[in-house]
Enzyme design. Sequence first.
Site, PDB file in Angstrom:
ATOM      1  N   CYS A 137      71.433  -2.534  84.628  1.00  0.00           N
ATOM      2  CA  CYS A 137      72.638  -3.413  85.486  1.00  0.00           C
ATOM      3  C   CYS A 137      73.844  -3.135  85.140  1.00  0.00           C
ATOM      4  O   CYS A 137      74.114  -4.044  84.919  1.00  0.00           O
ATOM      5  CB  CYS A 137      71.677  -4.815  85.614  1.00  0.00           C
ATOM      6  SG  CYS A 137      72.853  -5.637  87.757  1.00  0.00           S
ATOM      7  N   CYS A 140      75.475  -6.306  86.539  1.00  0.00           N
ATOM      8  CA  CYS A 140      75.331  -7.756  85.117  1.00  0.00           C
ATOM      9  C   CYS A 140      75.823  -7.408  84.299  1.00  0.00           C
ATOM     10  O   CYS A 140      77.076  -8.452  83.834  1.00  0.00           O
ATOM     11  CB  CYS A 140      74.366  -8.136  85.220  1.00  0.00           C
ATOM     12  SG  CYS A 140      72.534  -7.529  86.555  1.00  0.00           S
ATOM     13  N   ASP A 141      76.197  -6.598  83.539  1.00  0.00           N
ATOM     14  CA  ASP A 141      76.682  -6.610  82.490  1.00  0.00           C
ATOM     15  C   ASP A 141      78.050  -5.186  82.142  1.00  0.00           C
ATOM     16  O   ASP A 141      78.223  -5.203  81.150  1.00  0.00           O
ATOM     17  CB  ASP A 141      75.621  -5.310  81.331  1.00  0.00           C
ATOM     18  CG  ASP A 141      74.087  -6.203  81.529  1.00  0.00           C
ATOM     19  OD1 ASP A 141      74.056  -7.357  81.849  1.00  0.00           O
ATOM     20  OD2 ASP A 141      73.682  -5.699  81.198  1.00  0.00           O
TER      21      ASP A 141
END
Length: 329
Positions: A137, A140-141
């Site tokens: 992701c 997300c990261d």
Amino acid sequence: MATHRTKMLIIGSGPAGYSAAIYGARAMMEPIVVQGLQPGGQLTITTDVENYPGFREVIQGPWLMEEMKAQAEHVGTRMMWDTIVEVDVAGGSPFRAVGDSGDEYIGDTLVICTGAQAKWLGAPGEQELGGKGVSACATCDGFFYRGKKVAVIGGGNTAVEEALYLTNHSEDVTLIHRRDSLRAERILQDRLFKHPRITVLWNKVVDSFEGDPLAGGLTHLALRDTETGEASDFACDGAFVAIGHAPATELFKGKLKMDDGGYLLVEPGTPKTEIPGVFAAGDVTDHVYRQAVTAAGMGCMAALDAERFHSGLDIDLEGHAEPVSEAAE
Ligand code: FAD
Ligand code: NAP
């Protein structure tokens, strides 16, 4: 432990689940949505959404899902913070499900909208280095790789969007694909190829993810050329696996019919499973279109069919339900 009873039990809170809830609530089905581990579904892990009808400007995935949830609640849906761990559909309506919380859910109809989850390559080092350089992701990261060198593995829409998104953080993004052409939409491919900070490596697969999970994390990928067989190392700080998704149907194994990929089978052109009163909508049954708008459309269809099924039901004193026409025969 509580028991929650409803005319329409919806498992999953992506576009399919929320749309089923909106239609179900407006049909006085008093729906319950059990949201699962990812309230709002897959769109909560993306940023820009440019193809959901009704918005001229680019909108954000998490915002869209908050709006759908608010609309579903506004018309009378009950949202439950729970994850279904057991389902009983064999005896027909009413259907019983049990949540991680221990709560029991009884639905005269059941609408399954459990969607899909990211797939992993299964290559050595992938799981060990998860969160230490390996991710599924970018939204997300990606932030953790500011100014660093990153790779994205895959050739679909997700991989291309992840690569484009990562240019917000990284100066050096490489897309690694196993073939010599992408399956992503043309418009996304155009953006990818024109981007000055993205390189594409064709015909390469990842044999392993290398690095020390306890010291520094990922250092490089061991690649293999699919045409020549030649091995090479690709140094990078982060690798984002973006090779698609698998349907979340573990719960229904042996209980409902599935295809070879694990997608729930429905009567063509409808959300009806083989068990009357049980419907499936969205990515959990759709390996072709897999879009927010198609999932929402299927959620709508499932709610309309669930309402029709319910209005033909005669619930006896034990709480067992039979279609009126069949019961009368
Ligand atoms: P999902 O969104 O997958 O939701 C599944 C739901 O089921 C989740 O709420 C989960 O918590 C719940 N659940 C699962 N198991 C259980 C359980 N046991 N108990 C209770 N709940 C459970 N589509 C577009 O149209 N436009 C885009 O721009 C776009 N961008 C995307 C970007 C990314 C990174 C990804 C991954 C997908 C994107 N898609 C996009 C595809 C789109 O997100 C999906 O097609 C859509 O979300 C599918 O909706 P769904 O309701 O079927 O399932
Ligand atoms: P996808 O379309 O299934 O693409 C998966 C990609 O990963 C393919 O290029 C595939 O290669 C590659 N791949 C699969 N297994 C692999 C393996 N073991 N090793 C190496 N590569 C592998 O999945 P997706 O990109 O996640 O998209 C899923 C759905 O969501 C699609 O319907 C897509 O349209 C939708 N989506 C839409 C948007 C948008 O509209 N903006 C954004 C994201 C996702 P091959 O090509 O060789 O098969």
